[in-house]
Design a protein around this motif. Structure first.
Motif, PDB file in Angstrom:
ATOM      1  N   ASP A   1      -8.184   5.390   1.986  1.00  0.00           N
ATOM      2  CA  ASP A   1      -6.779   5.086   2.224  1.00  0.00           C
ATOM      3  C   ASP A   1      -6.632   4.371   3.561  1.00  0.00           C
ATOM      4  N   PRO A   2      -5.677   3.441   3.704  1.00  0.00           N
ATOM      5  CA  PRO A   2      -4.668   3.103   2.695  1.00  0.00           C
ATOM      6  C   PRO A   2      -5.070   1.963   1.745  1.00  0.00           C
ATOM      7  N   ILE A   3      -6.219   1.305   1.967  1.00  0.00           N
ATOM      8  CA  ILE A   3      -6.558   0.118   1.174  1.00  0.00           C
ATOM      9  C   ILE A   3      -6.930   0.482  -0.261  1.00  0.00           C
ATOM     10  N   ARG A   4      -7.276   1.754  -0.501  1.00  0.00           N
ATOM     11  CA  ARG A   4      -7.634   2.192  -1.856  1.00  0.00           C
ATOM     12  C   ARG A   4      -6.553   1.798  -2.875  1.00  0.00           C
ATOM     13  N   GLN A   5      -5.281   1.858  -2.464  1.00  0.00           N
ATOM     14  CA  GLN A   5      -4.190   1.555  -3.390  1.00  0.00           C
ATOM     15  C   GLN A   5      -4.258   0.115  -3.881  1.00  0.00           C
ATOM     16  N   ALA A   6      -4.653  -0.807  -3.019  1.00  0.00           N
ATOM     17  CA  ALA A   6      -4.757  -2.205  -3.438  1.00  0.00           C
ATOM     18  C   ALA A   6      -5.812  -2.371  -4.526  1.00  0.00           C
ATOM     19  N   PHE A   7      -6.929  -1.661  -4.415  1.00  0.00           N
ATOM     20  CA  PHE A   7      -7.973  -1.730  -5.435  1.00  0.00           C
ATOM     21  C   PHE A   7      -7.498  -1.130  -6.755  1.00  0.00           C
ATOM     22  N   LEU A   8      -6.778  -0.025  -6.688  1.00  0.00           N
ATOM     23  CA  LEU A   8      -6.272   0.601  -7.911  1.00  0.00           C
ATOM     24  C   LEU A   8      -5.259  -0.301  -8.602  1.00  0.00           C
ATOM     25  N   ASP A   9      -4.369  -0.919  -7.819  1.00  0.00           N
ATOM     26  CA  ASP A   9      -3.369  -1.821  -8.401  1.00  0.00           C
ATOM     27  C   ASP A   9      -4.043  -3.040  -9.037  1.00  0.00           C
TER      28      ASP A   9
ATOM     29  N   LEU B   1       0.793  -1.221   0.000  1.00  0.00           N
ATOM     30  CA  LEU B   1       0.000   0.000   0.000  1.00  0.00           C
ATOM     31  C   LEU B   1       0.830   1.278   0.000  1.00  0.00           C
ATOM     32  N   CYS B   2       1.953   1.294   0.707  1.00  0.00           N
ATOM     33  CA  CYS B   2       2.734   2.533   0.784  1.00  0.00           C
ATOM     34  C   CYS B   2       4.149   2.410   0.227  1.00  0.00           C
TER      35      CYS B   2
ATOM     36  N   LEU C   1      -1.181 -10.413   7.942  1.00  0.00           N
ATOM     37  CA  LEU C   1      -1.028  -9.428   6.881  1.00  0.00           C
ATOM     38  C   LEU C   1       0.302  -8.691   6.949  1.00  0.00           C
ATOM     39  N   THR C   2       1.099  -8.922   7.991  1.00  0.00           N
ATOM     40  CA  THR C   2       2.424  -8.288   8.050  1.00  0.00           C
ATOM     41  C   THR C   2       3.324  -8.799   6.925  1.00  0.00           C
ATOM     42  N   TYR C   3       2.951  -9.873   6.247  1.00  0.00           N
ATOM     43  CA  TYR C   3       3.704 -10.315   5.077  1.00  0.00           C
ATOM     44  C   TYR C   3       3.502  -9.375   3.894  1.00  0.00           C
ATOM     45  N   TRP C   4       2.417  -8.598   3.923  1.00  0.00           N
ATOM     46  CA  TRP C   4       2.089  -7.714   2.802  1.00  0.00           C
ATOM     47  C   TRP C   4       2.103  -6.237   3.178  1.00  0.00           C
ATOM     48  N   LEU C   5       1.848  -5.933   4.459  1.00  0.00           N
ATOM     49  CA  LEU C   5       1.638  -4.544   4.867  1.00  0.00           C
ATOM     50  C   LEU C   5       2.585  -4.140   5.990  1.00  0.00           C
ATOM     51  N   CYS C   6       2.952  -2.864   5.998  1.00  0.00           N
ATOM     52  CA  CYS C   6       3.735  -2.333   7.111  1.00  0.00           C
ATOM     53  C   CYS C   6       2.809  -2.132   8.309  1.00  0.00           C
ATOM     54  N   PRO C   7       3.343  -2.015   9.513  1.00  0.00           N
ATOM     55  CA  PRO C   7       2.488  -1.837  10.697  1.00  0.00           C
ATOM     56  C   PRO C   7       1.560  -0.634  10.605  1.00  0.00           C
ATOM     57  N   SER C   8       2.037   0.463   9.984  1.00  0.00           N
ATOM     58  CA  SER C   8       1.199   1.662   9.891  1.00  0.00           C
ATOM     59  C   SER C   8      -0.026   1.411   9.012  1.00  0.00           C
ATOM     60  N   CYS C   9       0.162   0.814   7.842  1.00  0.00           N
ATOM     61  CA  CYS C   9      -0.973   0.543   6.954  1.00  0.00           C
ATOM     62  C   CYS C   9      -1.911  -0.492   7.561  1.00  0.00           C
ATOM     63  N   LEU C  10      -1.337  -1.490   8.208  1.00  0.00           N
ATOM     64  CA  LEU C  10      -2.165  -2.515   8.839  1.00  0.00           C
ATOM     65  C   LEU C  10      -3.063  -1.903   9.910  1.00  0.00           C
ATOM     66  N   ALA C  11      -2.508  -0.980  10.702  1.00  0.00           N
ATOM     67  CA  ALA C  11      -3.287  -0.357  11.780  1.00  0.00           C
ATOM     68  C   ALA C  11      -4.377   0.558  11.242  1.00  0.00           C
ATOM     69  N   ARG C  12      -4.219   1.057  10.011  1.00  0.00           N
ATOM     70  CA  ARG C  12      -5.167   2.025   9.470  1.00  0.00           C
ATOM     71  C   ARG C  12      -6.149   1.412   8.473  1.00  0.00           C
ATOM     72  N   LEU C  13      -6.187   0.098   8.353  1.00  0.00           N
ATOM     73  CA  LEU C  13      -7.126  -0.510   7.418  1.00  0.00           C
ATOM     74  C   LEU C  13      -8.564  -0.126   7.771  1.00  0.00           C
ATOM     75  N   PRO C  14      -9.323   0.390   6.814  1.00  0.00           N
ATOM     76  CA  PRO C  14     -10.695   0.838   7.103  1.00  0.00           C
ATOM     77  C   PRO C  14     -11.689  -0.323   7.069  1.00  0.00           C
ATOM     78  N   LEU C  15     -11.540  -1.244   8.004  1.00  0.00           N
ATOM     79  CA  LEU C  15     -12.369  -2.449   8.030  1.00  0.00           C
ATOM     80  C   LEU C  15     -13.799  -2.137   8.449  1.00  0.00           C
ATOM     81  N   LYS C  16     -14.744  -2.797   7.809  1.00  0.00           N
ATOM     82  CA  LYS C  16     -16.142  -2.718   8.199  1.00  0.00           C
ATOM     83  C   LYS C  16     -16.377  -3.605   9.422  1.00  0.00           C
ATOM     84  N   THR C  17     -17.309  -3.200  10.254  1.00  0.00           N
ATOM     85  CA  THR C  17     -17.626  -4.000  11.442  1.00  0.00           C
ATOM     86  C   THR C  17     -19.098  -4.383  11.511  1.00  0.00           C
TER      87      THR C  17
END
Length: 244
Positions: free
Chosen positions: A75-83, A8-9, A38-54
């Motif tokens: 953001d930050p998950i928007r980048q994954a959709f664009l990619d 993502l970043c 998800l730490t295999y794909w994301l840094c701690p900052s992006c992982l903490a900011r994922l806009p998950l639905k509840t």
């Protein structure tokens, strides 16, 4: 250890290459896990900011078909959709599928079949793939489901929904756009749980139109959208181009 970067970043990560765990594909019981994988794909900052639905299950607009959402389209998950949408980035499909599997487990639902919402032939030719189908292919082994790519077909090309000024126009735009494939045998799936999947949910008109076709065929269908984009009847051209 192999070096890779956050999807993502772009921040450098010192991890083994990201892999999808096979904890559902060959086992009928859920295995303990959490989003720390998800730490295999994301840094701690992006992982903490994922806009998950509840929220729990809701309904597709003007239907009684259950709908689940995974993210807000932010953001930050928007980048994954664009990619995924514009570059066919398979790792992004893997990432989105892993969180989708997590959400389905939260909601207590394990589908037996996945159906990607079809794109028009012109759009597939331009892009080279259907991003919803890529996500389904990544999600299928995680939940032990089969991908039914030929069940639902698009029978009418439509202008992009982003050009429609309101919900009524969007609904009219996709009316009659989807149909069952007459060569597909529905009988083995009539008493099994089916999940119709799309990437981004805005007004819900397209997903609702496809789901209604499956519902009317007496399939036990639910719907899943990976992200919810706030619906605004007025979009700038640049915003519309981003969503095409």
């Amino acid at each position: 250890m192999d070096c890779q970067v956050c999807l993502l970043c772009g921040q450098t990560l010192w991890q083994e290459p990201g892999r999808l765990p096979a904890w559902l594909g060959t086992n009928k019981t859920y295995q303990p896990w959490d989003l720390s994988q998800l730490t295999y794909w994301l840094c701690p900052s992006c992982l903490a900011r994922l806009p998950l639905k509840t929220e729990g299950w809701q309904y597709l607009a003007r239907t009684r078909i259950p709908l689940a959402l995974v993210f807000d389209y932010e953001d930050p998950i928007r980048q994954a959709f664009l990619d995924l949408k514009f570059s066919g980035q398979r790792l992004s499909a893997d990432l989105l599928a892993l969180v989708a599997a997590y959400r389905l487990r939260q909601l207590g639902f394990r589908p037996q079949a996945l159906i990607p919402l079809p794109l028009g032939a012109r759009r597939v030719k331009q892009r080279g793939y259907n991003q919803a189908e890529l996500i389904c292919q990544s999600l299928a082994p995680l939940v032990g489901a089969e991908v039914l790519t030929s069940c639902l077909i698009r029978v009418r090309e439509t202008p992009p929904q982003t050009r429609m000024p309101n919900y009524a126009a969007r609904q009219a735009n996709v009316q009659g756009a989807f149909a069952l494939n007459p060569d597909f045998n529905l009988e083995p799936w009539r008493h099994k749980s089916v999940l119709l999947l799309d990437d981004i949910y805005t007004s819900g008109a397209s997903l609702g139109a496809g789901a209604q076709v499956l519902w009317q065929a007496r399939l036990q269908v639910r719907a899943l959208a990976l992200a919810q984009q706030a619906f605004s009847p007025v979009l700038t051209q640049s915003a519309a181009n981003t969503l095409l």
